[in-house]
Design an enzyme around this catalytic site. Structure first.
Site, short mmCIF file in Angstrom:
data_model
loop_
_atom_site.label_atom_id
_atom_site.label_comp_id
_atom_site.label_asym_id
_atom_site.label_seq_id
_atom_site.Cartn_x
_atom_site.Cartn_y
_atom_site.Cartn_z
CB ALA A 123 -0.94 0.00 1.20
CD GLU A 126 -0.78 8.66 0.46
OE1 GLU A 126 -0.96 9.90 0.35
OE2 GLU A 126 -0.20 8.14 1.43
CB ALA A 129 1.56 10.20 -3.10
CB SER A 131 5.04 8.65 -10.54
OG SER A 131 4.37 7.80 -11.44
CB ILE A 156 -4.39 -1.19 -2.52
CG1 ILE A 156 -4.04 0.24 -2.09
CG2 ILE A 156 -3.57 -2.22 -1.75
CD1 ILE A 156 -2.63 0.68 -2.47
N GLY A 345 -8.43 -10.38 -36.98
CA GLY A 345 -9.48 -9.65 -37.70
C GLY A 345 -10.66 -9.38 -36.79
CD GLU A 369 5.40 -4.47 -8.97
OE1 GLU A 369 6.65 -4.41 -8.98
OE2 GLU A 369 4.76 -5.47 -8.60
N GLY A 370 5.26 1.21 -11.34
CA GLY A 370 6.05 2.24 -12.01
C GLY A 370 5.72 2.31 -13.47
#
Length: 389
Positions: A123, A126, A129, A131, A156, A345, A369-370
């Site tokens: 966790a 946010e 918050a 990166s 999360i 297709g 994860e970034g």
């Protein structure tokens, strides 16, 4: 340099592949349609020791190296990205404890995570918050032998399901990232509640939720390392878990290529199988090349990170290879699945065929994860540092 799997790793890969095809594949479409967490798959992975495959044996894990862990994630992701995330998310939730916990903390928390008895969660993110971890607004205030945590976390994985969470909160807001601390929190704590559960494009069977912390009391003994070390723990964690997301992306890409080639060998247009059309052959060749190049980079990254171990402070090389593997494998997954949909297709655009799901699942690997933009920044800054040495 080529990366040759050991005989044990090849046997492990074949075993996981067979398990994935026989037990996970039949559930993949339904998991995506219902959007419900697949408890039966989690129990299956616990039974076969896959939940904690990359965690130390002394704390109840499988003791496998990072490459073997990545192989497990990759093979499951070939048929179902959501199911592969069960393994990867459990690894992520445990990692801050493995890199920042005392021996007593590891012995107290890791066995239940490694066995699958308790789901775990990481966790950090946010509303303001993601990166920018320095923007953490969740507060942790010392009160005798406890901390009181107040704030909100978003996006999360396993939110609302995890019984063990590592929560990052500021113990000194004026210090920015140097004021962020990490705590192990009981998922059933008083004052902890689940907010919105996200309706997502992909990985729909994985629960992603908002968590609200309203004066949640956490024993001071659940602080990892010391106050102010949370950001370092988070970065060391991500250096060691991004290869798992790279493996998930690689598995999605490989699975998409597998089903696409099978489809094109069977479907006929202009009197012959589509796979005999030269333009289509070129696309398939590019897909295979991208996948194989990504696999080699991932396996190299796994070797570099494994050599560093759990206890070492991340080196520039660990950070660089981890970021490059995640970047390349996830970009490959997005490109390959997009091409797979194109090659199917009109069939590729309907849910009766798996490439539609795979394309949706692939997108998240470029984000969590970034984001890949952050990975590029990490790689560039690392490159500058490398040039100065």
């Amino acid at each position: 340099m080529t990366y040759q799997l050991t005989e044990e790793q090849e046997l492990f890969r074949d075993t996981v592949r067979r398990l994935a095809v026989e037990r996970v594949l039949p559930r993949a479409g339904e998991i995506d349609r219902t959007g419900e967490f697949p408890w039966d798959i989690a129990e299956l992975f616990s039974e076969y020791g896959l939940i904690g495959v990359g965690m130390p044996e002394e704390f109840g894990g499988g003791g496998a190296d990072l490459l073997t862990f990545c192989i497990a994630v990759e093979e499951v992701a070939r048929v179902c990205a959501t199911s592969s995330l069960i393994i990867a998310a459990q690894h992520l939730g445990a990692m801050p404890i493995l890199v920042g916990g005392t021996r007593e903390q590891k012995a107290r928390f890791i066995p239940d995570i490694a066995s699958g008895k308790k789901l775990s969660a990481f966790a950090l993110t946010e509303p303001e918050a993601g990166s920018d971890a320095g923007g953490t607004r969740t507060r942790a205030v010392r009160d005798g032998d406890t901390y009181r945590i107040t704030g909100t976390k978003v996006f999360i994985t396993n939110g609302g399901l995890a019984k063990t969470l590592v929560v990052f909160a500021s113990t000194n807001p004026e210090a920015g990232v140097r004021g962020v601390s990490a705590f192990v929190v009981d998922g059933e704590s008083s004052g902890l509640s689940v907010g919105r559960i996200e309706e997502k494009m992909g990985i729909r069977g994985s629960q992603t939720a908002m968590l609200n912390f309203d004066d949640v009391r956490v024993p001071a003994e659940n602080l990892l390392e010391q106050e102010g070390n949370g950001f370092k723990i988070a970065m060391r964690t991500l250096d060691r878990t991004r290869p798992g997301i790279a493996a998930q992306a690689l598995g999605i890409a490989q699975g998409a290529l597998d089903v696409t080639l099978e489809h094109l060998l069977q479907r006929r247009q202009f009197g012959r199988p589509l796979a005999e059309q030269e333009a289509i052959q070129f696309m398939l060749a590019d897909m295979e090349t991208q996948i194989e190049a990504s696999r080699h980079l991932l396996y190299k990254a796994a070797e570099v990170v494994e050599t560093a171990g759990f206890d070492a402070v991340s080196s520039p090389e660990v950070t660089r290879y981890s970021a490059m593997a995640k970047l390349m494998c996830s970009d490959t997954a997005m490109q390959v699945t997009t091409d797979a949909v194109q090659l199917f297709g009109g069939y590729g655009y309907v849910r009766d065929y798996p490439v539609e799901r795979m394309m949706r699942d692939a997108k998240i690997t470029q984000i969590y994860e970034g984001t890949n933009q952050i990975q590029r920044l990490v790689i560039f800054r690392n490159l500058l540092q490398k040039g100065k040495n």
